[in-house]
Design an enzyme around this catalytic site. Structure first.
Site, PDB file in Angstrom:
ATOM      1  N   LYS A  85      -0.500  -1.287  -9.903  1.00  0.00           N
ATOM      2  CA  LYS A  85      -0.802  -0.349  -8.828  1.00  0.00           C
ATOM      3  C   LYS A  85      -0.083   0.959  -9.131  1.00  0.00           C
ATOM      4  O   LYS A  85       1.118   0.962  -9.361  1.00  0.00           O
ATOM      5  CB  LYS A  85      -0.338  -0.939  -7.501  1.00  0.00           C
ATOM      6  CG  LYS A  85      -0.493  -0.053  -6.277  1.00  0.00           C
ATOM      7  CD  LYS A  85      -0.006  -0.811  -5.045  1.00  0.00           C
ATOM      8  CE  LYS A  85      -0.127   0.002  -3.787  1.00  0.00           C
ATOM      9  NZ  LYS A  85       0.330  -0.743  -2.593  1.00  0.00           N
ATOM     10  N   VAL A 103      -7.035   0.163  -9.578  1.00  0.00           N
ATOM     11  CA  VAL A 103      -6.068  -0.825 -10.039  1.00  0.00           C
ATOM     12  C   VAL A 103      -6.425  -1.152 -11.478  1.00  0.00           C
ATOM     13  O   VAL A 103      -7.592  -1.392 -11.787  1.00  0.00           O
ATOM     14  CB  VAL A 103      -6.099  -2.096  -9.177  1.00  0.00           C
ATOM     15  CG1 VAL A 103      -5.052  -3.090  -9.653  1.00  0.00           C
ATOM     16  CG2 VAL A 103      -5.872  -1.754  -7.719  1.00  0.00           C
ATOM     17  N   ASP A 127      -1.956  -5.331   9.017  1.00  0.00           N
ATOM     18  CA  ASP A 127      -3.271  -4.990   8.459  1.00  0.00           C
ATOM     19  C   ASP A 127      -3.942  -6.231   7.884  1.00  0.00           C
ATOM     20  O   ASP A 127      -4.491  -6.197   6.780  1.00  0.00           O
ATOM     21  CB  ASP A 127      -3.128  -3.905   7.392  1.00  0.00           C
ATOM     22  CG  ASP A 127      -4.448  -3.179   7.123  1.00  0.00           C
ATOM     23  OD1 ASP A 127      -5.357  -3.267   7.978  1.00  0.00           O
ATOM     24  OD2 ASP A 127      -4.583  -2.532   6.071  1.00  0.00           O
ATOM     25  N   GLY A 186      -7.433   5.216  -5.044  1.00  0.00           N
ATOM     26  CA  GLY A 186      -7.563   5.217  -6.487  1.00  0.00           C
ATOM     27  C   GLY A 186      -7.992   3.876  -7.039  1.00  0.00           C
ATOM     28  O   GLY A 186      -8.821   3.192  -6.455  1.00  0.00           O
ATOM     29  N   GLY A 209     -10.145  -2.839  -9.888  1.00  0.00           N
ATOM     30  CA  GLY A 209     -10.291  -2.641  -8.452  1.00  0.00           C
ATOM     31  C   GLY A 209     -10.164  -1.180  -8.101  1.00  0.00           C
ATOM     32  O   GLY A 209      -9.661  -0.365  -8.881  1.00  0.00           O
TER      33      GLY A 209
END
EC number: 2.7.11.17
Length: 588
Positions: free
Chosen positions: A194, A179, A312, A177, A172
């Site tokens: 992460k 994953v 969010d 950045g 990901g």
């Protein structure tokens, strides 16, 4: 100015170059890496410099773990960067622009994976930790999150080893950045890692944000927002450590070395990615939307019960697990509160999903729970229509539409009146009259007019508290790579002295002021500041020490100083090597 939302469908994207996974090959039945293999040839590589948002995986991209296992190993000595060094190998940006904070993602879907009715790739079965099991219950006591304050990073022949984790493919990419797929050798389980660069967080802290109102003070019982990006990261960790629910992503471990720049957060692997991409020409059916929305309701109810506001909620932060249920992720802008509700005054999150009261010019205090309900309404709208209810290429125009434009429903697809009623009540611009979560649970569309009732709050929620003692007991101290190499060298040389001490002192002595013309010591361990008479007085009677200064004895076969000491006389007690004088620090 960059646009906030695009009404165009996402274009096809080129797969990014595999940056790390090609080094993860292993033979059948073996672990991806043999731990501490050939320490004499180890090299340390650390190229991470990204803030990773776990939820920003390529939607629909399944993680083919078989491919990750069978990739050919890298050549010996080849550097294994965590990010591709060739800019041309990176995927181009897509047409989707959800917000100023969320870039588009890219990544291929494995051709060997099957597709469900939505076209989302489904990965083969894989082993999961008990925390990620579909049968996990929120009423079960949660195991405290492990915190490792010593991180060992090893560059081996075919992988990068981070403590017990082997870093593999990129699965990901988010706002800051990537994953990485991480394999845990201890439990033979795959996780999502992460990675956060503290320096980069500080550099990016200058992104324009609305200043707080003049004279604003946190209201009683409300929340105090962290001041810096590092504090936000640690707040996210503090929030995630206490959560244990089937519809909330779980934080498994935190790897943090105070002396290093990077901090690593290990999450359960939610392998099917976000529930959908927005915008899309293939929205969900009402039945699919209801199934996922029921999971979202249970997850939000649990978060509010734990006195947490997510702030969010959006489709890209709702990840689909192996069991088909969604998990809420990305708590980077979340708030903890005291009392019955959070009283907020700041603006964070994704612009297209922000509530109108959070965009007010007067910056009045508003309810945190009402913010999550609004974002849930926008998310449900996206489920059935494939786009956000309010869209504009310019951020200020988008804010204006959210605050003043009336809600409209497209002609196609045609949805039930009950669903329109629910969305309308959730997207009420007045937070005081907006529907609340307990009412949403009982809405006719959610329950199919009573045919599918949701569990009660007592059944769905259990207050989870982790004591300081439990956290302290969960800390795992792992020696650094330098310590492991030192022990390995001492064992190989059969010496209990530090084999690198002499070279370090010599370098420090030669670099000290006033010692550039000093004669080099006859023994590597001799400090320059100690007189010869003092050294002779410190030595025990017996034969003169050899050039290695007592680094070994004749009792240890193959020791580095066997020739200097020789064998003891028959019947005499064994001689001990001369005592090594204490180190004298030279001025720097």
């Amino acid at each position: 100015m960059s646009s906030c939302v695009s009404s165009q469908p996402t274009s096809d994207r080129v797969a990014p170059q595999d940056e790390l996974g090609s080094g993860g090959g292993s033979r059948e039945g073996q672990k991806p890496c043999e731990a501490l293999r050939g320490l004499s040839s180890l090299s340390i590589h650390l190229g991470m410099e990204s803030f990773i948002v776990v939820t920003e995986c390529e939607p629909g991209r399944g993680v083919d773990l078989n491919l990750a296992r069978d990739q050919p190993p890298e050549a010996d000595g080849q550097e294994l960067p965590l990010e591709a060094s060739d800019p041309e190998s990176r995927s181009p940006l897509s047409g989707r622009k959800m917000s100023l904070q969320e870039p588009s993602q890219g990544g291929p879907a494995s051709s060997s994976n099957s597709l469900d009715m939505n076209g989302r790739c489904i990965c083969p079965s894989l082993s999961y930790s008990p925390a990620s099991s579909p049968q996990s219950s929120p009423r079960m006591p949660r195991r405290p999150t492990v915190e490792s304050h010593h991180v060992s990073i090893t560059g081996l022949q075919d992988c990068v080893q981070l403590n017990q984790y082997t870093l593999k493919d990129e699965i990901g990419k988010g706002s800051y950045g990537v994953v990485k797929l991480a394999y845990n050798e201890n439990d033979n389980t795959y996780y999502a890692m992460k990675v956060l660069s503290k320096k980069k967080l500080i550099r990016q802290a200058g992104f324009p944000r609305r200043p707080p109102p003049r004279g604003a003070r946190p209201a009683p019982g409300g929340c105090i927002q962290p001041r810096g990006p590092i504090e936000q990261v640690y707040q996210e960790i503090a929030i995630l450590k206490k959560l244990d629910h089937p519809n909330v992503v779980k934080l498994v471990e935190v790897l943090d070395d105070p002396n290093e720049d990077h901090l690593y957060m290990v999450f359960e692997l939610v392998n099917q990615g976000p529930v959908m991409e927005v915008p899309t020409l293939k929205p969900l059916s009402e039945d699919q939307a209801r199934f996922y929305f029921q999971d979202l309701i249970k997850g939000i109810e649990y978060l509010h019960y734990q006195k947490i506001i997510h702030r969010d909620i959006k489709p890209s932060n709702l990840l689909v697990g192996e069991d088909g249920h969604i998990k809420i992720a990305d708590f980077g802008v979340s708030n903890e509160f005291k009392g019955s509700d959070a009283l907020l005054s700041n603006t964070v999150g994704t612009p297209a999903f922000m509530a109108p009261e959070s965009l007010s010019e007067t910056r009045k205090i508003f309810s945190g729970k009402a913010l999550d309900v609004w974002a849930m309404g926008v998310t449900l709208y996206c489920f059935v229509f494939g786009q956000c209810p309010f869209m504009d290429e310019r951020i200020m125009c988008l804010h204006s539409k959210i605050k003043s434009q009336a809600l409209e429903f497209p002609d196609q697809p045609d949805i039930a009146e009950d669903l329109k009623d629910l969305i309308t009540r959730m997207l009420d611009k007045n937070p005081e009259s907006r529907i609340v979560v307990p009412e949403i649970k009982l809405h006719p569309w959610v329950t199919r007019h009573g045919a599918e009732p949701l569990p009660s709050e007592d059944e769905n929620c259990t207050l989870v508290e982790v004591t300081e003692e439990e956290v302290e007991n969960s800390v795992k101290h792992i020696p650094s790579l330098a310590t492991v190499i030192l022990v390995k060298t001492m064992i190989r040389k059969r010496s209990f002295g530090n084999p690198f001490e002499g070279s370090r002192r010599e370098e420090r002595s030669l670099s000290a002021p006033g010692n550039l013309l000093t004669k080099k010591p006859t023994r590597e361990w001799e400090p320059l500041s100690e007189p010869k008479e003092a050294r002779q007085r410190r030595q025990p009677p017996g034969p003169r020490a050899g050039p290695c200064g007592g680094g070994g004895s004749a009792l240890v076969k193959g020791g580095p100083c066997v020739e200097s000491w020789g064998a003891p006389a028959p019947g005499s007690p064994p001689r001990m090597p001369p005592l090594q004088p204490e180190e004298v620090m030279e001025p720097e």
